[in-house]
Write a protein that holds these residues in place. Structure first.
Motif, PDB file in Angstrom:
ATOM      1  N   GLU A   2     -16.767 -17.979  40.077  1.00 14.62           N
ATOM      2  CA  GLU A   2     -17.780 -17.068  39.564  1.00 14.62           C
ATOM      3  C   GLU A   2     -19.068 -17.174  40.380  1.00 14.62           C
ATOM      4  O   GLU A   2     -19.719 -16.173  40.661  1.00 14.62           O
ATOM      5  CB  GLU A   2     -18.041 -17.422  38.083  1.00 14.62           C
ATOM      6  CG  GLU A   2     -18.880 -16.410  37.349  1.00 14.62           C
ATOM      7  CD  GLU A   2     -18.133 -15.120  37.067  1.00 14.62           C
ATOM      8  OE1 GLU A   2     -18.822 -14.099  37.000  1.00 14.62           O
ATOM      9  OE2 GLU A   2     -16.908 -15.117  36.940  1.00 14.62           O
ATOM     10  N   LYS A   3     -19.444 -18.377  40.786  1.00 14.57           N
ATOM     11  CA  LYS A   3     -20.661 -18.603  41.566  1.00 14.57           C
ATOM     12  C   LYS A   3     -20.544 -17.958  42.952  1.00 14.57           C
ATOM     13  O   LYS A   3     -21.501 -17.384  43.471  1.00 14.57           O
ATOM     14  CB  LYS A   3     -20.918 -20.107  41.700  1.00 14.57           C
ATOM     15  CG  LYS A   3     -22.209 -20.443  42.364  1.00 14.57           C
ATOM     16  CD  LYS A   3     -22.462 -21.926  42.388  1.00 14.57           C
ATOM     17  CE  LYS A   3     -23.753 -22.210  43.092  1.00 14.57           C
ATOM     18  NZ  LYS A   3     -24.020 -23.631  43.211  1.00 14.57           N
ATOM     19  N   THR A   4     -19.366 -18.009  43.565  1.00 12.30           N
ATOM     20  CA  THR A   4     -19.143 -17.416  44.881  1.00 12.30           C
ATOM     21  C   THR A   4     -19.292 -15.891  44.829  1.00 12.30           C
ATOM     22  O   THR A   4     -19.901 -15.290  45.707  1.00 12.30           O
ATOM     23  CB  THR A   4     -17.743 -17.792  45.404  1.00 12.30           C
ATOM     24  OG1 THR A   4     -17.600 -19.198  45.366  1.00 12.30           O
ATOM     25  CG2 THR A   4     -17.534 -17.286  46.810  1.00 12.30           C
ATOM     26  N   LYS A   5     -18.761 -15.272  43.770  1.00 11.27           N
ATOM     27  CA  LYS A   5     -18.887 -13.816  43.620  1.00 11.27           C
ATOM     28  C   LYS A   5     -20.353 -13.416  43.446  1.00 11.27           C
ATOM     29  O   LYS A   5     -20.801 -12.424  43.998  1.00 11.27           O
ATOM     30  CB  LYS A   5     -18.065 -13.336  42.419  1.00 11.27           C
ATOM     31  CG  LYS A   5     -16.589 -13.322  42.658  1.00 11.27           C
ATOM     32  CD  LYS A   5     -15.882 -12.762  41.455  1.00 11.27           C
ATOM     33  CE  LYS A   5     -14.375 -12.757  41.662  1.00 11.27           C
ATOM     34  NZ  LYS A   5     -13.662 -12.226  40.498  1.00 11.27           N
ATOM     35  N   LEU A   6     -21.083 -14.197  42.673  1.00 10.74           N
ATOM     36  CA  LEU A   6     -22.502 -13.908  42.453  1.00 10.74           C
ATOM     37  C   LEU A   6     -23.290 -14.037  43.757  1.00 10.74           C
ATOM     38  O   LEU A   6     -24.114 -13.169  44.085  1.00 10.74           O
ATOM     39  CB  LEU A   6     -23.070 -14.859  41.394  1.00 10.74           C
ATOM     40  CG  LEU A   6     -24.551 -14.680  41.067  1.00 10.74           C
ATOM     41  CD1 LEU A   6     -24.798 -13.306  40.474  1.00 10.74           C
ATOM     42  CD2 LEU A   6     -25.014 -15.776  40.133  1.00 10.74           C
ATOM     43  N   VAL A  10     -25.289 -11.000  45.684  1.00 13.00           N
ATOM     44  CA  VAL A  10     -26.709 -11.116  46.031  1.00 13.00           C
ATOM     45  C   VAL A  10     -26.903 -10.951  47.539  1.00 13.00           C
ATOM     46  O   VAL A  10     -27.829 -10.269  47.994  1.00 13.00           O
ATOM     47  CB  VAL A  10     -27.275 -12.473  45.537  1.00 13.00           C
ATOM     48  CG1 VAL A  10     -28.659 -12.723  46.121  1.00 13.00           C
ATOM     49  CG2 VAL A  10     -27.323 -12.504  44.023  1.00 13.00           C
ATOM     50  N   GLY A  11     -26.028 -11.546  48.330  1.00 11.94           N
ATOM     51  CA  GLY A  11     -26.112 -11.415  49.789  1.00 11.94           C
ATOM     52  C   GLY A  11     -25.975  -9.975  50.247  1.00 11.94           C
ATOM     53  O   GLY A  11     -26.732  -9.495  51.095  1.00 11.94           O
ATOM     54  N   VAL A  12     -25.005  -9.245  49.680  1.00  5.37           N
ATOM     55  CA  VAL A  12     -24.810  -7.833  50.025  1.00  5.37           C
ATOM     56  C   VAL A  12     -26.038  -7.025  49.602  1.00  5.37           C
ATOM     57  O   VAL A  12     -26.517  -6.156  50.344  1.00  5.37           O
ATOM     58  CB  VAL A  12     -23.513  -7.283  49.377  1.00  5.37           C
ATOM     59  CG1 VAL A  12     -23.448  -5.769  49.472  1.00  5.37           C
ATOM     60  CG2 VAL A  12     -22.295  -7.929  50.009  1.00  5.37           C
ATOM     61  N   PHE A  13     -26.553  -7.297  48.410  1.00  6.04           N
ATOM     62  CA  PHE A  13     -27.732  -6.589  47.920  1.00  6.04           C
ATOM     63  C   PHE A  13     -28.934  -6.810  48.842  1.00  6.04           C
ATOM     64  O   PHE A  13     -29.652  -5.869  49.177  1.00  6.04           O
ATOM     65  CB  PHE A  13     -28.059  -7.058  46.492  1.00  6.04           C
ATOM     66  CG  PHE A  13     -29.241  -6.377  45.894  1.00  6.04           C
ATOM     67  CD1 PHE A  13     -29.162  -5.071  45.442  1.00  6.04           C
ATOM     68  CD2 PHE A  13     -30.460  -7.034  45.794  1.00  6.04           C
ATOM     69  CE1 PHE A  13     -30.255  -4.434  44.892  1.00  6.04           C
ATOM     70  CE2 PHE A  13     -31.571  -6.406  45.253  1.00  6.04           C
ATOM     71  CZ  PHE A  13     -31.460  -5.100  44.796  1.00  6.04           C
ATOM     72  N   VAL A  14     -29.165  -8.045  49.270  1.00  8.36           N
ATOM     73  CA  VAL A  14     -30.276  -8.359  50.169  1.00  8.36           C
ATOM     74  C   VAL A  14     -30.073  -7.674  51.520  1.00  8.36           C
ATOM     75  O   VAL A  14     -31.008  -7.109  52.092  1.00  8.36           O
ATOM     76  CB  VAL A  14     -30.435  -9.890  50.341  1.00  8.36           C
ATOM     77  CG1 VAL A  14     -31.379 -10.218  51.476  1.00  8.36           C
ATOM     78  CG2 VAL A  14     -30.921 -10.508  49.044  1.00  8.36           C
ATOM     79  N   LEU A  15     -28.864  -7.685  52.047  1.00  9.71           N
ATOM     80  CA  LEU A  15     -28.570  -7.038  53.327  1.00  9.71           C
ATOM     81  C   LEU A  15     -28.832  -5.538  53.264  1.00  9.71           C
ATOM     82  O   LEU A  15     -29.464  -4.970  54.155  1.00  9.71           O
ATOM     83  CB  LEU A  15     -27.117  -7.312  53.737  1.00  9.71           C
ATOM     84  CG  LEU A  15     -26.688  -6.735  55.080  1.00  9.71           C
ATOM     85  CD1 LEU A  15     -27.490  -7.378  56.205  1.00  9.71           C
ATOM     86  CD2 LEU A  15     -25.203  -6.956  55.299  1.00  9.71           C
ATOM     87  N   VAL A  16     -28.388  -4.889  52.188  1.00 10.76           N
ATOM     88  CA  VAL A  16     -28.632  -3.448  52.019  1.00 10.76           C
ATOM     89  C   VAL A  16     -30.139  -3.189  51.913  1.00 10.76           C
ATOM     90  O   VAL A  16     -30.659  -2.227  52.490  1.00 10.76           O
ATOM     91  CB  VAL A  16     -27.879  -2.908  50.774  1.00 10.76           C
ATOM     92  CG1 VAL A  16     -28.333  -1.505  50.413  1.00 10.76           C
ATOM     93  CG2 VAL A  16     -26.379  -2.932  51.021  1.00 10.76           C
TER      94      VAL A  16
END
Length: 147
Positions: A2-6, A10-16
């Motif tokens: 679950e922590k890896t998915k979160l 977050v990483g994808v959101f920051v990149l976008v």
């Protein structure tokens, strides 16, 4: 798991977010990253006081380009303009340095003419008018040199 998915979300959101911020910075700053549809012409002025690279180039109040650079050549200011490809300039074009308001920013106003041959990239605008220097006018008035 679950922590890896979160963390991935977050990483994808920051990149976008970073990509969107970069895109907006380029568009709002009116920067040309890849060439653009521009061609360059030069104009020589007695003085380019107050004019800065990045200043707008306008015809009839409509922005058609930007000042690319300002250099010194033979004791005169050489101004390189990047103008939209769709804008036709002719050999009888007049370039004038103008001010927005009384103490506003400087910009370059073009009167495109139409009686001469079209200007090609790298050509020179021969007819120029330098901007009005308020400090010089006040100095002349104070020292009694006004006609």
């Amino acid at each position: 798991m679950e922590k890896t998915k979160l963390e991935l979300a977050v990483g994808v959101f920051v990149l976008v977010g970073v990509v969107c911020l970069g895109y907006l910075s380029i568009k709002l700053g009116k920067l040309e990253v890849i060439g653009g549809n521009l061609y360059e012409v030069d104009a020589q002025f007695n003085t380019a006081s107050g004019l800065k690279p990045g200043a707008t180039v306008e015809i009839a109040g409509v922005e058609v380009g930007r000042v690319k650079s300002i250099t010194l050549k033979d004791d005169r200011a050489m101004v390189r303009l990047a103008v939209d490809n769709g804008t036709r300039l002719y050999t009888d074009t007049i370039a004038s340095i103008k001010t927005r308001g009384i103490i506003g920013e400087k910009f370059l106003a073009l009167s495109p003419g139409g009686g001469g041959d079209p200007l090609k990239p790298g050509d020179m605008i021969r007819d120029t008018e330098s901007g009005l220097d308020l400090e010089e006018l006040v100095s002349q008035y104070v020292h009694g040199k006004v006609n």
